[in-house]
Design an enzyme around this catalytic site. Structure first.
Site, PDB file in Angstrom:
ATOM      1  N   LYS A 280      17.087  69.847  64.548  1.00  0.00           N
ATOM      2  CA  LYS A 280      16.449  70.406  63.346  1.00  0.00           C
ATOM      3  C   LYS A 280      16.479  71.934  63.373  1.00  0.00           C
ATOM      4  O   LYS A 280      16.815  72.572  62.384  1.00  0.00           O
ATOM      5  CB  LYS A 280      14.983  69.953  63.226  1.00  0.00           C
ATOM      6  CG  LYS A 280      14.783  68.453  63.128  1.00  0.00           C
ATOM      7  CD  LYS A 280      13.324  68.091  62.866  1.00  0.00           C
ATOM      8  CE  LYS A 280      12.355  68.515  63.953  1.00  0.00           C
ATOM      9  NZ  LYS A 280      12.551  67.847  65.255  1.00  0.00           N
TER      10      LYS A 280
ATOM     11  N   ARG B 163      18.359  72.749  76.921  1.00  0.00           N
ATOM     12  CA  ARG B 163      18.444  73.738  75.844  1.00  0.00           C
ATOM     13  C   ARG B 163      17.686  75.037  76.144  1.00  0.00           C
ATOM     14  O   ARG B 163      16.689  75.049  76.860  1.00  0.00           O
ATOM     15  CB  ARG B 163      18.004  73.126  74.516  1.00  0.00           C
ATOM     16  CG  ARG B 163      16.553  72.812  74.395  1.00  0.00           C
ATOM     17  CD  ARG B 163      16.290  72.121  73.055  1.00  0.00           C
ATOM     18  NE  ARG B 163      14.876  71.866  72.877  1.00  0.00           N
ATOM     19  CZ  ARG B 163      14.356  71.318  71.803  1.00  0.00           C
ATOM     20  NH1 ARG B 163      15.124  70.939  70.799  1.00  0.00           N
ATOM     21  NH2 ARG B 163      13.055  71.125  71.713  1.00  0.00           N
TER      22      ARG B 163
ATOM     23  N   ARG C  48      11.697  76.427  76.598  1.00  0.00           N
ATOM     24  CA  ARG C  48      10.359  76.016  76.202  1.00  0.00           C
ATOM     25  C   ARG C  48       9.639  75.281  77.325  1.00  0.00           C
ATOM     26  O   ARG C  48      10.238  74.450  78.004  1.00  0.00           O
ATOM     27  CB  ARG C  48      10.441  75.111  74.968  1.00  0.00           C
ATOM     28  CG  ARG C  48      10.736  75.876  73.717  1.00  0.00           C
ATOM     29  CD  ARG C  48      11.021  74.978  72.562  1.00  0.00           C
ATOM     30  NE  ARG C  48      10.059  73.885  72.415  1.00  0.00           N
ATOM     31  CZ  ARG C  48      10.006  73.106  71.344  1.00  0.00           C
ATOM     32  NH1 ARG C  48      10.837  73.307  70.342  1.00  0.00           N
ATOM     33  NH2 ARG C  48       9.128  72.138  71.275  1.00  0.00           N
TER      34      ARG C  48
ATOM     35  N   ARG D  15       6.144  63.510  73.349  1.00  0.00           N
ATOM     36  CA  ARG D  15       6.553  63.990  72.017  1.00  0.00           C
ATOM     37  C   ARG D  15       7.333  62.901  71.280  1.00  0.00           C
ATOM     38  O   ARG D  15       7.225  62.755  70.060  1.00  0.00           O
ATOM     39  CB  ARG D  15       7.376  65.281  72.156  1.00  0.00           C
ATOM     40  CG  ARG D  15       6.482  66.468  72.538  1.00  0.00           C
ATOM     41  CD  ARG D  15       7.251  67.608  73.160  1.00  0.00           C
ATOM     42  NE  ARG D  15       8.211  68.205  72.263  1.00  0.00           N
ATOM     43  CZ  ARG D  15       9.280  68.907  72.671  1.00  0.00           C
ATOM     44  NH1 ARG D  15       9.521  69.079  73.964  1.00  0.00           N
ATOM     45  NH2 ARG D  15      10.090  69.421  71.797  1.00  0.00           N
TER      46      ARG D  15
HETATM   47  P1  AMP Z   1       8.463  71.604  67.754  1.00  0.00           P
HETATM   48  O1  AMP Z   1       8.918  72.976  68.138  1.00  0.00           O
HETATM   49  O2  AMP Z   1       8.648  71.303  66.299  1.00  0.00           O
HETATM   50  O3  AMP Z   1       9.023  70.532  68.649  1.00  0.00           O
HETATM   51  O4  AMP Z   1       6.883  71.606  67.989  1.00  0.00           O
HETATM   52  C1  AMP Z   1       6.313  71.828  69.271  1.00  0.00           C
HETATM   53  C2  AMP Z   1       4.879  71.311  69.309  1.00  0.00           C
HETATM   54  O5  AMP Z   1       4.090  71.988  68.324  1.00  0.00           O
HETATM   55  C3  AMP Z   1       4.725  69.835  68.982  1.00  0.00           C
HETATM   56  O6  AMP Z   1       4.956  69.000  70.115  1.00  0.00           O
HETATM   57  C4  AMP Z   1       3.273  69.787  68.501  1.00  0.00           C
HETATM   58  O7  AMP Z   1       2.370  69.866  69.580  1.00  0.00           O
HETATM   59  C5  AMP Z   1       3.150  71.091  67.728  1.00  0.00           C
HETATM   60  N1  AMP Z   1       3.518  70.952  66.284  1.00  0.00           N
HETATM   61  C6  AMP Z   1       4.555  71.556  65.626  1.00  0.00           C
HETATM   62  N2  AMP Z   1       4.563  71.221  64.326  1.00  0.00           N
HETATM   63  C7  AMP Z   1       3.523  70.369  64.149  1.00  0.00           C
HETATM   64  C8  AMP Z   1       3.011  69.658  63.036  1.00  0.00           C
HETATM   65  N3  AMP Z   1       3.596  69.729  61.824  1.00  0.00           N
HETATM   66  N4  AMP Z   1       1.928  68.863  63.228  1.00  0.00           N
HETATM   67  C9  AMP Z   1       1.319  68.778  64.429  1.00  0.00           C
HETATM   68  N5  AMP Z   1       1.745  69.405  65.532  1.00  0.00           N
HETATM   69  C10 AMP Z   1       2.842  70.212  65.401  1.00  0.00           C
END
Ligand code: AMP
Length: 220
Positions: free
Chosen positions: A13, A127, A161, A172
């Site tokens: 994404k 990554r 990360r 996740r």
């Molecule tokens: P990502 O970078 O999109 O994988 O997000 C990393 C972490 O941020 C996720 O594992 C959640 O803990 C939190 N997070 C990001 N976007 C959301 C969302 N829309 N709703 C809830 N938690 C989020």
């Protein structure tokens, strides 16, 4: 154009949203990046969400909805935006519809990147990102042309990360299947969902997304 990219962690994404910003000028709105910036700044919000993110759980809907309501109203989103990581629950999707509807707008398209769970762990564990311009790399699938130097900006600092470890990735993925996958029928029922094979190469996925956007633009 107002787009959502949906898919499990590691589906690509961020890579595709970054490209859509560069090629089409749609603002990339990554809620994960916003939350990581809050954690790095040590703000009150950052302190609240830090342990949730480290566990791989979802941050409460209210926080996320307020964040996106504010962000999408800013002037840099006027030319369109691509949501990367939001919505992640049905209440978030409903709130998004509500906030756009109140402004006389609606989502144009939701693009799902479909990837096998088995491939995700390997993708995620390799990554890393350029600390300066945000370009994404992967140890085996997409190394920098010259090791240690960003292809795009020449930066030499890279970040990995903290939540890209096997244990957190498993949490996740569970959160994705339980809380986010129900968004697929939600958007399918509204007739705005397109699914792309996220196992294909980055270029092939990009071409498929371009094709979908071409159809949306022409109203086909
Ligand atoms: P990502 O970078 O999109 O994988 O997000 C990393 C972490 O941020 C996720 O594992 C959640 O803990 C939190 N997070 C990001 N976007 C959301 C969302 N829309 N709703 C809830 N938690 C989020």
């Amino acid at each position: 154009m107002k787009l959502v990219l949906l898919g499990p962690p590691g589906a690509g994404k961020g890579t595709q949203a970054h490209r859509l910003e560069t090629c089409y000028g749609f603002r990339q709105l990554s809620t994960g990046d916003m939350l990581r910036a809050a954690v790095a700044s040590g703000s009150e919000l950052g302190m609240k969400v830090r342990s949730i993110m480290e566990r791989g759980d979802l941050v409460p809907d209210r926080i996320m909805i307020d964040m996106i309501a504010d962000r999408t109203e800013q002037s840099d989103c006027a030319g369109g935006f691509v949501l990367d990581g939001f919505p992640r629950t049905v209440p978030q999707a409903e709130a998004l519809d509500g906030m756009l509807g109140a402004r006389g707008m609606a989502l144009d398209r939701v693009i799902e990147l479909e990837v096998d769970d088995g491939a995700l762990i390997a993708r995620i564990s390799g990554r890393f990102t350029c600390a300066n311009c945000g370009t994404g790399y992967h140890d085996t699938h997409k190394p920098a042309r010259k090791a240690g130097v960003c292809d795009v900006c020449g930066g030499t600092e890279f970040v990995r990360r903290k939540d890209d470890n096997a244990e957190t990735v498993a949490a996740r993925l569970r959160a994705y299947h339980k809380q986010t996958a129900p968004l697929l029928p939600y958007y399918r029922d509204r007739g705005i969902l397109s699914t792309v094979d996220g196992m294909a190469s980055i270029d092939a996925v990009s071409r498929e997304i371009d094709r979908i956007l071409g159809k949306v633009e022409s109203g086909a």
